[in-house]
Write a protein that holds these residues in place. Structure first.
Motif, PDB file in Angstrom:
ATOM      1  N   PRO A 164       0.817  -1.212   0.044  1.00 17.70           N
ATOM      2  CA  PRO A 164      -0.070   0.244  -0.082  1.00 17.70           C
ATOM      3  C   PRO A 164       0.924   1.388  -0.055  1.00 17.70           C
ATOM      4  N   VAL A 165       0.514   2.330  -0.442  1.00 12.75           N
ATOM      5  CA  VAL A 165       1.181   3.439  -0.451  1.00 12.75           C
ATOM      6  C   VAL A 165       0.171   4.604   0.251  1.00 12.75           C
ATOM      7  N   ALA A 166       1.052   5.054   1.393  1.00 10.61           N
ATOM      8  CA  ALA A 166       0.284   6.111   2.346  1.00 10.61           C
ATOM      9  C   ALA A 166       0.626   7.467   2.002  1.00 10.61           C
ATOM     10  N   VAL A 167      -0.136   8.370   2.081  1.00 14.53           N
ATOM     11  CA  VAL A 167       0.123   9.705   1.695  1.00 14.53           C
ATOM     12  C   VAL A 167      -0.082  10.789   2.764  1.00 14.53           C
ATOM     13  N   HIS A 168       1.004  11.262   2.905  1.00 12.84           N
ATOM     14  CA  HIS A 168       0.792  12.434   3.873  1.00 12.84           C
ATOM     15  C   HIS A 168       0.267  13.934   3.019  1.00 12.84           C
ATOM     16  N   LEU A 169      -1.082  13.973   3.298  1.00 10.45           N
ATOM     17  CA  LEU A 169      -1.477  15.476   2.908  1.00 10.45           C
ATOM     18  C   LEU A 169      -1.094  16.546   3.447  1.00 10.45           C
ATOM     19  N   GLU A 170      -0.297  17.383   2.960  1.00  6.73           N
ATOM     20  CA  GLU A 170      -0.057  18.643   3.583  1.00  6.73           C
ATOM     21  C   GLU A 170      -1.136  19.458   4.056  1.00  6.73           C
ATOM     22  N   GLN A 171      -1.466  19.612   5.284  1.00  7.63           N
ATOM     23  CA  GLN A 171      -2.778  20.373   6.067  1.00  7.63           C
ATOM     24  C   GLN A 171      -4.063  19.828   5.392  1.00  7.63           C
ATOM     25  N   GLY A 172      -3.972  18.231   4.995  1.00 13.37           N
ATOM     26  CA  GLY A 172      -5.134  17.637   4.384  1.00 13.37           C
ATOM     27  C   GLY A 172      -5.307  18.104   3.052  1.00 13.37           C
ATOM     28  N   THR A 173      -4.686  18.810   2.299  1.00 19.33           N
ATOM     29  CA  THR A 173      -5.021  19.122   1.033  1.00 19.33           C
ATOM     30  C   THR A 173      -4.399  18.351  -0.128  1.00 19.33           C
ATOM     31  N   ALA A 174      -4.924  18.729  -1.339  1.00 17.14           N
ATOM     32  CA  ALA A 174      -4.393  18.144  -2.499  1.00 17.14           C
ATOM     33  C   ALA A 174      -4.564  16.662  -2.831  1.00 17.14           C
ATOM     34  N   ALA A 175      -5.642  16.278  -2.136  1.00 18.89           N
ATOM     35  CA  ALA A 175      -6.136  14.640  -2.372  1.00 18.89           C
ATOM     36  C   ALA A 175      -6.596  14.532  -3.866  1.00 18.89           C
ATOM     37  N   PRO A 176      -7.150  15.526  -4.661  1.00 19.67           N
ATOM     38  CA  PRO A 176      -7.408  15.260  -5.880  1.00 19.67           C
ATOM     39  C   PRO A 176      -6.207  15.071  -6.858  1.00 19.67           C
ATOM     40  N   ASP A 177      -5.182  15.917  -6.539  1.00 19.24           N
ATOM     41  CA  ASP A 177      -3.963  15.872  -7.393  1.00 19.24           C
ATOM     42  C   ASP A 177      -3.256  14.468  -7.207  1.00 19.24           C
ATOM     43  N   VAL A 178      -3.275  14.005  -5.797  1.00 17.78           N
ATOM     44  CA  VAL A 178      -2.641  12.771  -5.315  1.00 17.78           C
ATOM     45  C   VAL A 178      -3.248  11.646  -5.941  1.00 17.78           C
ATOM     46  N   LEU A 179      -4.831  11.576  -6.114  1.00 11.93           N
ATOM     47  CA  LEU A 179      -5.361  10.457  -6.703  1.00 11.93           C
ATOM     48  C   LEU A 179      -5.287  10.489  -8.267  1.00 11.93           C
ATOM     49  N   ASP A 180      -5.331  11.653  -8.705  1.00 10.40           N
ATOM     50  CA  ASP A 180      -5.015  11.910 -10.334  1.00 10.40           C
ATOM     51  C   ASP A 180      -3.760  11.268 -10.635  1.00 10.40           C
ATOM     52  N   LEU A 181      -2.826  11.668  -9.920  1.00 12.40           N
ATOM     53  CA  LEU A 181      -1.528  10.858 -10.308  1.00 12.40           C
ATOM     54  C   LEU A 181      -1.210   9.540 -10.009  1.00 12.40           C
ATOM     55  N   LEU A 182      -1.414   9.292  -8.735  1.00 10.91           N
ATOM     56  CA  LEU A 182      -1.236   7.652  -8.279  1.00 10.91           C
ATOM     57  C   LEU A 182      -2.144   6.872  -8.895  1.00 10.91           C
ATOM     58  N   CYS A 183      -3.298   7.155  -8.797  1.00 11.94           N
ATOM     59  CA  CYS A 183      -4.449   6.129  -9.256  1.00 11.94           C
ATOM     60  C   CYS A 183      -4.951   6.349 -11.021  1.00 11.94           C
ATOM     61  N   GLY A 184      -4.371   7.512 -11.410  1.00 14.52           N
ATOM     62  CA  GLY A 184      -4.814   7.747 -12.966  1.00 14.52           C
ATOM     63  C   GLY A 184      -3.528   7.483 -13.536  1.00 14.52           C
ATOM     64  N   ALA A 185      -2.571   8.431 -13.656  1.00 16.96           N
ATOM     65  CA  ALA A 185      -1.569   8.162 -14.410  1.00 16.96           C
ATOM     66  C   ALA A 185      -0.450   7.166 -13.989  1.00 16.96           C
ATOM     67  N   LEU A 186      -0.346   6.715 -12.729  1.00 12.65           N
ATOM     68  CA  LEU A 186       0.384   5.499 -12.294  1.00 12.65           C
ATOM     69  C   LEU A 186      -0.216   4.234 -12.108  1.00 12.65           C
ATOM     70  N   GLU A 187      -1.556   4.400 -12.135  1.00 11.98           N
ATOM     71  CA  GLU A 187      -2.345   3.062 -12.237  1.00 11.98           C
ATOM     72  C   GLU A 187      -2.397   2.329 -10.968  1.00 11.98           C
ATOM     73  N   VAL A 188      -2.040   3.001  -9.791  1.00 10.37           N
ATOM     74  CA  VAL A 188      -2.196   2.192  -8.380  1.00 10.37           C
ATOM     75  C   VAL A 188      -3.612   2.028  -8.216  1.00 10.37           C
ATOM     76  N   PRO A 189      -4.129   0.814  -7.891  1.00  8.47           N
ATOM     77  CA  PRO A 189      -5.634   0.717  -7.664  1.00  8.47           C
ATOM     78  C   PRO A 189      -5.962   1.520  -6.232  1.00  8.47           C
ATOM     79  N   PRO A 190      -6.992   2.318  -6.374  1.00  4.35           N
ATOM     80  CA  PRO A 190      -7.370   3.271  -5.282  1.00  4.35           C
ATOM     81  C   PRO A 190      -7.536   2.440  -3.858  1.00  4.35           C
ATOM     82  N   HIS A 191      -7.633   0.949  -3.768  1.00 11.81           N
ATOM     83  CA  HIS A 191      -7.964   0.561  -2.737  1.00 11.81           C
ATOM     84  C   HIS A 191      -6.470   0.106  -1.903  1.00 11.81           C
TER      85      HIS A 191
END
Length: 306
Positions: A164-191
């Motif tokens: 699994p990949v655990a992500v520190h969101l700085e002040q809880g922000t940028a979740a959409p950007d993280v998901l677009d990159l990890l689960c979109g472009a880099l094809e890590v399954p969201p779960h």
């Protein structure tokens, strides 16, 4: 052919997911950073005592998100875990650039994914302790080049191992950007993605947008009194549960300084079970609260290791 079974990779070896028990899904026993000079978590006896206090409060497992180069003290973790009778899962990965000397980062250029994979499969240094997850970090409402580099390496490590990949969101922000990159472009399954610190940015619309992807939603840091949004955490968790996302929630304490430890007079790891758990149970009910602390982390950190 023997079926591959998912296991949780602890510092004492792989265990079945149902053996994890009540889990602090994001915390730190050891941590060192130039950004927290003078506040290091580096005392073995204090770590053992803190883990023992968590055990006395009903805790059975802690996931340490301290990544590469930040004083994980991997060789000490088995003894601390064994002495307290608490499972410990440790991380590989890389935090934001500010936590490292430039020469440390330069030495990792071109081989970061290789380092992550080695720590997941062979062990951290000469300790023999294998990491059970990859921890990376985003920026404030955006991803800089360092975040994209580390997340790309984390995705490679996931595809090689299943971790699994655990992500520190700085002040809880940028979740959409993280998901677009990890689960979109880099094809890590969201779960296989865990978003940390959502309690620091209590936007219910963003929370549900993230939840709909299928990723894990970690509310980790209720013991940190300087976060003025902490009082909204139960409300945010309840809203997600009411929307049908209770099976994707995780809870953690994220103790990052020596002064925050319960053995030093702070809330520390036990606070999660001593104060946060009953507060959530009052709003969510005992059954769902227990599920968030037991069943959810067992699924989030269980891997069919490649």
């Amino acid at each position: 052919m023997t079926a591959v079974r998912a296991t949780v990779r602890t510092v004492l070896g792989d265990i079945p997911p149902d053996g994890l028990g009540v889990t602090d899904a994001h915390d730190h026993l050891f941590l060192r950073s130039p950004l927290l000079a003078g506040q290091e978590l580096d005392d073995v006896a204090a770590a053992r005592a803190e883990l023992g206090a968590f055990r006395a409060a009903g805790g059975e497992a802690v996931v340490q998100w301290t990544p590469y180069g930040m004083g994980r003290r991997a060789a000490e973790l088995p003894g601390v875990s064994r002495a307290a009778g608490v499972h410990v899962v440790c991380a590989t990965g890389l935090h934001q650039a500010g936590h490292y000397a430039e020469e440390t980062l330069a030495a990792l250029r071109g081989r970061l994914a290789e380092v992550f994979v080695a720590e997941l499969t062979k062990g951290i240094g000469t300790s023999g302790v294998r990491a059970g997850l990859v921890k990376v970090a985003g920026g404030f409402h955006a991803l800089d080049a360092h975040a994209r580099w580390t997340m790309t390496a984390a995705a490679e490590a996931h595809h090689a191992t299943g971790a699994p990949v655990a992500v520190h969101l700085e002040q809880g922000t940028a979740a959409p950007d993280v998901l677009d990159l990890l689960c979109g472009a880099l094809e890590v399954p969201p779960h296989r993605v865990i978003l940390g610190h959502l309690n620091r940015f209590p936007d219910p619309v963003l929370h549900q947008q993230a939840a709909r992807t299928g990723c894990w939603l970690a509310f980790d840091g209720p013991s940190r009194a300087q976060h003025a949004t902490d009082w909204r955490m139960p409300e945010a968790v309840r809203a997600l549960a009411d929307a049908g996302f209770g099976g994707q929630l995780l809870l953690g304490g994220d103790t990052v300084t020596a002064g925050a430890r319960s053995v030093n007079g702070g809330p520390g790891m036990p606070y999660l079970l001593r104060r946060v758990r009953p507060r959530l149970a009052a709003g969510l009910g005992e059954e769902l609260t227990d599920r968030v602390l037991r069943e959810n982390p067992a699924r989030a950190f269980a891997v069919e290791w490649a």
